[in-house]
Design a protein around this motif. Structure first.
Motif, PDB file in Angstrom:
ATOM      1  N   TRP A   1       0.850  -1.208   0.000  1.00  0.00           N
ATOM      2  CA  TRP A   1       0.000   0.000   0.000  1.00  0.00           C
ATOM      3  C   TRP A   1       0.885   1.258   0.000  1.00  0.00           C
ATOM      4  O   TRP A   1       0.668   2.189  -0.773  1.00  0.00           O
ATOM      5  CB  TRP A   1      -0.924  -0.048   1.229  1.00  0.00           C
ATOM      6  CG  TRP A   1      -1.521   1.265   1.601  1.00  0.00           C
ATOM      7  CD1 TRP A   1      -2.618   1.856   1.036  1.00  0.00           C
ATOM      8  CD2 TRP A   1      -1.059   2.166   2.624  1.00  0.00           C
ATOM      9  NE1 TRP A   1      -2.859   3.066   1.646  1.00  0.00           N
ATOM     10  CE2 TRP A   1      -1.925   3.276   2.620  1.00  0.00           C
ATOM     11  CE3 TRP A   1      -0.001   2.131   3.532  1.00  0.00           C
ATOM     12  CZ2 TRP A   1      -1.768   4.347   3.491  1.00  0.00           C
ATOM     13  CZ3 TRP A   1       0.159   3.198   4.404  1.00  0.00           C
ATOM     14  CH2 TRP A   1      -0.711   4.288   4.376  1.00  0.00           C
TER      15      TRP A   1
ATOM     16  N   GLU B   1       1.224   4.605  -2.390  1.00  0.00           N
ATOM     17  CA  GLU B   1       1.012   5.990  -1.921  1.00  0.00           C
ATOM     18  C   GLU B   1       2.223   6.866  -2.265  1.00  0.00           C
ATOM     19  O   GLU B   1       2.064   8.005  -2.709  1.00  0.00           O
ATOM     20  CB  GLU B   1       0.747   6.025  -0.411  1.00  0.00           C
ATOM     21  CG  GLU B   1      -0.510   5.292   0.053  1.00  0.00           C
ATOM     22  CD  GLU B   1      -1.818   5.857  -0.501  1.00  0.00           C
ATOM     23  OE1 GLU B   1      -1.793   6.767  -1.340  1.00  0.00           O
ATOM     24  OE2 GLU B   1      -2.883   5.358  -0.099  1.00  0.00           O
TER      25      GLU B   1
ATOM     26  N   GLU C   1      -9.145   6.648   2.595  1.00  0.00           N
ATOM     27  CA  GLU C   1      -9.209   6.185   1.199  1.00  0.00           C
ATOM     28  C   GLU C   1     -10.503   6.646   0.523  1.00  0.00           C
ATOM     29  O   GLU C   1     -10.520   6.916  -0.672  1.00  0.00           O
ATOM     30  CB  GLU C   1      -9.073   4.661   1.126  1.00  0.00           C
ATOM     31  CG  GLU C   1      -7.796   4.110   1.755  1.00  0.00           C
ATOM     32  CD  GLU C   1      -6.503   4.582   1.103  1.00  0.00           C
ATOM     33  OE1 GLU C   1      -6.545   5.140  -0.002  1.00  0.00           O
ATOM     34  OE2 GLU C   1      -5.428   4.397   1.722  1.00  0.00           O
TER      35      GLU C   1
ATOM     36  N   THR D   1      -9.661  10.266  -0.405  1.00  0.00           N
ATOM     37  CA  THR D   1      -8.736  10.430  -1.528  1.00  0.00           C
ATOM     38  C   THR D   1      -9.382   9.932  -2.827  1.00  0.00           C
ATOM     39  O   THR D   1      -9.228  10.565  -3.875  1.00  0.00           O
ATOM     40  CB  THR D   1      -7.397   9.694  -1.277  1.00  0.00           C
ATOM     41  OG1 THR D   1      -7.668   8.345  -0.899  1.00  0.00           O
ATOM     42  CG2 THR D   1      -6.606  10.367  -0.173  1.00  0.00           C
TER      43      THR D   1
ATOM     44  N   GLU E   1      -6.834   4.333  -5.007  1.00  0.00           N
ATOM     45  CA  GLU E   1      -7.443   4.684  -3.715  1.00  0.00           C
ATOM     46  C   GLU E   1      -8.686   3.835  -3.462  1.00  0.00           C
ATOM     47  O   GLU E   1      -8.943   3.438  -2.328  1.00  0.00           O
ATOM     48  CB  GLU E   1      -7.807   6.185  -3.648  1.00  0.00           C
ATOM     49  CG  GLU E   1      -6.705   7.161  -4.023  1.00  0.00           C
ATOM     50  CD  GLU E   1      -5.499   7.170  -3.100  1.00  0.00           C
ATOM     51  OE1 GLU E   1      -5.263   6.174  -2.411  1.00  0.00           O
ATOM     52  OE2 GLU E   1      -4.777   8.188  -3.093  1.00  0.00           O
TER      53      GLU E   1
ATOM     54  N   HIS F   1      -7.506   0.581  -2.350  1.00  0.00           N
ATOM     55  CA  HIS F   1      -7.038   0.674  -0.951  1.00  0.00           C
ATOM     56  C   HIS F   1      -8.217   0.607   0.011  1.00  0.00           C
ATOM     57  O   HIS F   1      -8.135  -0.020   1.061  1.00  0.00           O
ATOM     58  CB  HIS F   1      -6.274   1.989  -0.711  1.00  0.00           C
ATOM     59  CG  HIS F   1      -4.997   2.086  -1.497  1.00  0.00           C
ATOM     60  ND1 HIS F   1      -4.348   3.280  -1.696  1.00  0.00           N
ATOM     61  CD2 HIS F   1      -4.272   1.140  -2.128  1.00  0.00           C
ATOM     62  CE1 HIS F   1      -3.258   3.053  -2.429  1.00  0.00           C
ATOM     63  NE2 HIS F   1      -3.198   1.768  -2.701  1.00  0.00           N
TER      64      HIS F   1
HETATM   65 FE   LIG Z   1      -4.621   5.313  -0.774  1.00  0.00          FE
END
Ligand SMILES: [Fe+2]
Ligand SMILES: [Fe+2]
Length: 284
Positions: free
Chosen positions: A61, A65, A121, A124, A151, A154
């Protein structure tokens, strides 16, 4: 493990005539926060120290990012030649650090930590969707589309792990709601405001949270449309265990939209006050 690479973006399609100057400071600030993702992974790996599956997921992850930061940072440099992404990030890192000495989640439980991650998430994913739809600049459009897709993945990643922990920790609905609301409320804290400062203001200007959050939010909130809030609210509802599409979710989305418009206008008014020349001194 990455779904795309910075080099794959069609940088040669960059069109300076399509750059909206209101978006540039937002992209630069977002690059700081995204790039800081690896620090957050260190924290997550400590909170989930006996869960190697989740630790691996957190590592992957963070790689994504950090790449978001690098892609946005590079776009910031292309859109504003002379701006230095690395130097801005060094300033950010020197002044903003998350507490890495954690043995347990600051959210009180692992389920709570994962719900808080779902909120980030959701934010975003909605934000990059909104920015990508608003910009006419083809490269930024492409980057936002790629990031928004990450995102959303995620969100699903943290959601799946949250369900696993929920079965074990049995957090009540109210506890989940409290964590979710608390994390959403933090979006106006220093993380973004200070990122705006380091990426857009001269080091000689002292940091002011109020000025910088108005600089960021006064611009960012203008790019949202109701559909983004509606979709985001569905994700929030899903994360806290409510029906994502229904009357309650519609009602909440309408309320959130009204709140966003009100906050946006207040931040814009603050921005205008900031930009206005100081009142003339009384003639002697
Ligand atoms: Fe993210
Ligand atoms: Fe990201």
């Amino acid at each position: 493990m990455k779904h795309w690479r910075v080099e794959q973006v069609s940088w040669d399609r960059f069109d300076p005539s399509k750059v909206d100057p209101e978006i540039v400071p937002l992209v630069k600030a977002a690059a700081m926060v995204e790039r800081n993702g690896d620090d957050y992974a260190i924290y997550l790996k400590r909170v989930f120290r006996d869960d190697p599956d989740f630790q691996r997921a957190a590592e992957n992850w963070a790689v994504e990012e950090v790449q978001h930061g690098d892609a946005l940072g590079r776009w910031g440099e292309v859109a504003d030649p002379g701006w230095d992404y690395r130097a801005a990030f060094e300033r950010y890192r020197a002044g903003y650090r998350i507490d890495l000495d954690a043995n347990a989640s600051i959210r009180g439980s692992r389920t709570g930590e994962l719900i808080a991650r779902c909120m980030v998430e959701t934010g975003t994913s909605s934000y990059y969707t909104a920015l990508g739809e608003a910009t006419e600049e083809p490269v930024l459009k492409e980057i936002c589309r790629l990031i928004a897709a990450d995102e959303y993945r995620h969100f699903k990643l943290f959601y799946d792990h949250m369900k696993r922990y929920l079965a074990r920790e049995d957090l009540s609905f109210l506890q989940r709601l409290k964590v979710a609301a608390g994390r959403i409320g933090e979006s106006e804290d220093d993380e973004l405001a200070f990122a705006y400062h380091c990426s857009n203001e001269d080091p000689s200007i002292p940091y002011s949270h109020d000025r910088c959050i108005a600089g960021y939010m006064g611009r960012a909130m203008g790019f949202y449309r109701y559909r983004h809030i509606e979709r985001g609210m569905g994700m929030v509802f899903k994360a806290v265990g409510l029906e994502p599409r229904g009357r309650l979710s519609d009602l909440a989305a309408r309320g959130a939209w009204r709140l966003l418009c009100w906050r946006r206008d207040r931040f814009r008014a603050a921005l205008r006050r900031e930009a206005a020349p100081p009142p003339l001194a009384q003639a002697a």
